[in-house]
Design an enzyme around this catalytic site. Structure first.
Site, PDB file in Angstrom:
ATOM      1  N   ALA A 250       0.822  -1.382   0.048  1.00  0.00           N
ATOM      2  CA  ALA A 250      -0.067  -0.057   0.021  1.00  0.00           C
ATOM      3  C   ALA A 250       0.790   1.201  -0.007  1.00  0.00           C
ATOM      4  CB  ALA A 250      -0.948   0.064   1.179  1.00  0.00           C
ATOM      5  N   ASP A 251       0.499   2.293  -0.636  1.00  0.00           N
ATOM      6  CA  ASP A 251       0.998   3.502  -0.587  1.00  0.00           C
ATOM      7  C   ASP A 251       0.202   4.458   0.436  1.00  0.00           C
ATOM      8  OD1 ASP A 251       3.196   4.134  -2.968  1.00  0.00           O
ATOM      9  OD2 ASP A 251       1.909   2.435  -3.572  1.00  0.00           O
ATOM     10  N   ARG A 252      -0.890   4.161   0.287  1.00  0.00           N
ATOM     11  CA  ARG A 252      -1.783   5.022   1.517  1.00  0.00           C
ATOM     12  C   ARG A 252      -2.951   4.308   2.009  1.00  0.00           C
ATOM     13  NH1 ARG A 252      -2.068  11.068   2.141  1.00  0.00           N
ATOM     14  NH2 ARG A 252      -0.499  11.123   0.749  1.00  0.00           N
ATOM     15  N   ALA A 260      -4.741   2.837  -1.454  1.00  0.00           N
ATOM     16  CA  ALA A 260      -4.295   3.294  -2.677  1.00  0.00           C
ATOM     17  C   ALA A 260      -2.859   2.560  -3.030  1.00  0.00           C
ATOM     18  CB  ALA A 260      -3.782   4.690  -2.765  1.00  0.00           C
TER      19      ALA A 260
END
Length: 361
Positions: A250-252, A260
């Site tokens: 995950a990036d966020r 995201a």
């Protein structure tokens, strides 16, 4: 075969930082020096280094290096605080979708004033600030090992067949995306260490091919049994082969569990839901942004069209074709079985409550 050192995305010692240039992999293993915050910004923006945890550590350590070599230009603690704040805010702009850099920047900014209350000597103030920044390196590695252990345990306990597991992953979430070991790939590494892994399937991850270039590089190096597929093969794979879980990074992650991650994650989650396959996010809590309630609030980075229309400088598309190239997509929380963190595995609907409770301790 490369030695273990080549799998370190980041090499650091006091006053010196270099990163493995991931644009050159897998053909060449070249480390490039990062002597300033500006060097780090360019490396992050061009994706010479990528992966949300590695981005944050690279950014923070670049500031530590610049501070170390420019101590003489500061005459007050206030001037150090202003410089550090400005440079951290600049680093955040390098790749805005990944939250780890923002989280790291805020952690350091929040530390500046308490440190000045404790330490009045300018030289010692800078030294203690650098030590604080260096802790990001070891913390990330420890978090990744914990994520691997919690994730492997959860997936193994969910396996009713008592056979070794086939796991599908996407993009690159290993040693090259972190300080070491990895998040989603760390879970796969731990399953292998536990002798519970049959096969790691992974996508090539178009358009930037982080799977075929980077994940393949790591799996071959570690001799982990694996099979690469094209992104468009995932549905047939799930229908025809036993896939016991999908694990991605995950990036966020927002407060409600929306996530995201690299473009293509959303469609994997839909396919997993249809085929009744558990779908997990593996991410440190630094990737969780409780300030954003849902994924609708996340800004999706748009990447250059040439990433889709060419590979290694060779054109593969009709000249003049119009391109839409979002780097990430949002996977809704209702498609996610669990979010694997360094503190345990949480369901999306309990994530915010659990994290707020942990942060109060």
């Amino acid at each position: 075969m490369q030695d273990d050192q080549t799998l370190k995305a980041i090499r650091y010692q006091r006053g010196s930082l270099s990163i493995l240039d991931q644009l050159k992999l897998p053909d060449q293993s070249i480390y490039i020096p990062i002597n300033s915050v500006d060097d780090a910004w360019k490396a992050i923006h061009t994706m010479s280094i990528r992966g949300a945890p590695a981005i944050a550590v690279c950014g923070v350590l670049s500031l530590a290096v610049e501070l170390y070599h420019s101590q003489s230009k500061f005459d007050t603690i206030a001037s150090v605080q202003q410089f550090v704040t400005d440079q951290l805010n600049y680093l955040i702009t390098s790749r805005p979708t990944a939250v780890n850099m923002t989280e790291g920047a805020q952690t350091i900014i929040d530390y500046l004033i308490p440190l000045s209350n404790k330490q009045q000597d300018l030289s010692q103030y800078i030294n203690e600030l650098i030590v604080f920044m260096e802790q990001f390196l070891e913390r990330d590695l420890a978090d990744n090992h914990a994520i691997g252990q919690y994730g492997a345990k959860a997936i193994s306990e969910n396996n009713t067949s008592h056979k070794k597991l086939n796991i599908l992953t996407h993009c690159n979430t290993g040693s090259l995306a972190t300080v070491g070991f990895g998040t989603a790939l760390g879970v796969i590494r731990q399953l292998q260490a536990n002798d519970n892994l049959e096969l790691a399937y992974f996508t090539e991850t178009r358009p930037y091919n982080q799977g075929s270039r980077l994940t393949a590089y790591e799996l071959v190096h570690d001799r982990i049994p694996h099979t690469m597929i094209c992104d468009s093969m995932a549905g047939l794979l799930m229908r025809t082969q036993p896939i016991h879980a999908v694990v991605v990074g995950a990036d966020r992650v927002t407060a409600n569990g929306d996530t995201a991650n690299k473009i293509g994650t959303y469609q994997l989650a839909i396919l997993a839901k249809h085929h009744k396959i558990p779908f997990y996010i593996a991410a440190p809590t630094t990737s969780i942004d409780l300030n954003k309630k849902t994924g609708d609030e996340i800004v999706i980075e748009q990447r250059p069209s040439k990433e889709m229309t060419s590979i290694k400088g060779v054109n593969i598309a009709a000249e003049g074709v119009q391109v839409w190239n979002p780097s990430f997509d949002i996977t809704p929380a209702n498609l996610i079985t669990g979010i694997i963190t360094e503190h345990g595995v949480f369901k999306p609907d309990e994530l915010e409550e659990k994290l707020l409770s942990l942060r109060k301790k």
